[in-house]
Design an enzyme around this catalytic site. Structure first.
Site, PDB file in Angstrom:
ATOM      1  N   GLU A   8     -68.119   8.625  -0.476  1.00  0.00           N
ATOM      2  CA  GLU A   8     -69.016   9.768  -0.626  1.00  0.00           C
ATOM      3  C   GLU A   8     -70.466   9.331  -0.817  1.00  0.00           C
ATOM      4  OE1 GLU A   8     -66.071  12.933  -2.844  1.00  0.00           O
ATOM      5  OE2 GLU A   8     -66.677  11.167  -3.933  1.00  0.00           O
TER       6      GLU A   8
ATOM      7  N   GLY B 150     -61.604  20.553  -3.221  1.00  0.00           N
ATOM      8  CA  GLY B 150     -60.534  21.337  -2.633  1.00  0.00           C
ATOM      9  C   GLY B 150     -60.918  22.815  -2.685  1.00  0.00           C
TER      10      GLY B 150
ATOM     11  N   ASP C 124     -60.350  19.831   1.838  1.00  0.00           N
ATOM     12  CA  ASP C 124     -58.951  20.282   1.928  1.00  0.00           C
ATOM     13  C   ASP C 124     -58.868  21.630   1.242  1.00  0.00           C
ATOM     14  OD1 ASP C 124     -59.065  18.077  -0.539  1.00  0.00           O
ATOM     15  OD2 ASP C 124     -58.026  19.918  -1.056  1.00  0.00           O
TER      16      ASP C 124
END
Ligand code: ADE
Length: 250
Positions: A13, A79, A219
């Site tokens: 990241e 998420g 996700d």
């Protein structure tokens, strides 16, 4: 003089941002590497904390106490919890909460004991700057081109959107809809989940350091999350971080 801390949880990241540094120097403290340097003549310190609230809190404390940062930008993946969030969308956390803090009945669920707060707000000016910079990226940048050319099919990314709202953090990776639905019943306003943001927010609040937490959805926090997370972090989270940080600093 402004000194901007730039933080993520994982090398995937943040490495791209480290590569943007001019006059780069490495400092090893507490088994982490802090990279100092400049981006566009702005002093920055870039570091990845590793995953989880404790790792994140220790790292941001070091940025504040050893490197005297005046503000903090956190960038990484999350998420998606709200049903309108799709993989590739970006969330700016207006508020952060620790979804696994529960000292009830001594204190209300989610409240940080003896601080009297459960939700920590991102800085208004940084939010405005982040919002403008990210909108600009989503409208017309290289990021979009890369996604369209290489990753559109793979991740089923349609035109990525920016969302603003509540981010919930805790020491849990969400991997099924049971977890997700349980969170939605107790914190229904949650946009996305991750494992560091609210810890960073608490420490910044305690030291009066303005911050923003920026998360790209890797996700949907469900039974597919492990595979989606691994593919997304490996292939595109750095592209997002680079574009976002470059544009905000500019
Ligand atoms: N960060 C990215 N995806 C996540 C998930 N499913 N749960 C917790 N943190 C995440």
């Amino acid at each position: 003089q402004r000194i901007i801390g730039i933080m993520g949880a994982l090398p995937e990241e943040i490495n791209g941002v480290v590569n943007l540094l001019q006059n780069k120097e490495e400092h090893r403290i507490g088994k982490r590497i802090y990279y100092t340097g400049t981006i566009n003549n702005q002093s920055v310190i870039v570091v990845y904390s590793r995953i989880g609230k404790v790792a994140a809190a220790a790292t941001v404390s070091t940025l504040i106490l050893k490197f005297n940062i005046t503000e903090l930008i956190f960038t990484g993946v999350a998420g998606g919890i709200a049903s309108d969030l799709k993989i590739g969308d970006i969330v700016l956390g207006t508020e952060l909460v620790q979804h696994d803090m529960d000292a009830s009945p001594l204190f209300p669920e989610f409240e940080i004991p003896l601080i009297g707060k459960s939700h920590f707000k991102s800085d208004k000016d940084l939010l405005q700057l982040g919002e403008n910079s990210i909108q600009q990226i989503l409208e017309n940048s290289y990021l979009h081109q890369v996604i369209e050319e290489k990753y559109l099919d793979q991740f089923n990314i349609h035109h990525p959107k920016l969302h603003l709202g509540l981010i919930a953090s805790g020491d849990q990776f969400f991997k099924n809809s049971t977890q997700k639905n349980k969170l939605l019943t107790v914190l229904p306003a949650t946009k996305c989940v991750e494992m560091e943001g609210a810890a960073v927010a608490q420490i910044c609040y305690e030291f009066d350091i303005p911050f923003i937490i920026i998360r790209t959805i890797s996700d949907e926090a469900d039974q597919h999350s492990t595979i989606d997370f691994m593919k997304f972090t490996e292939k595109i989270s750095n592209i997002y971080s680079i574009e976002i940080i470059k544009n905000i600093i500019k």
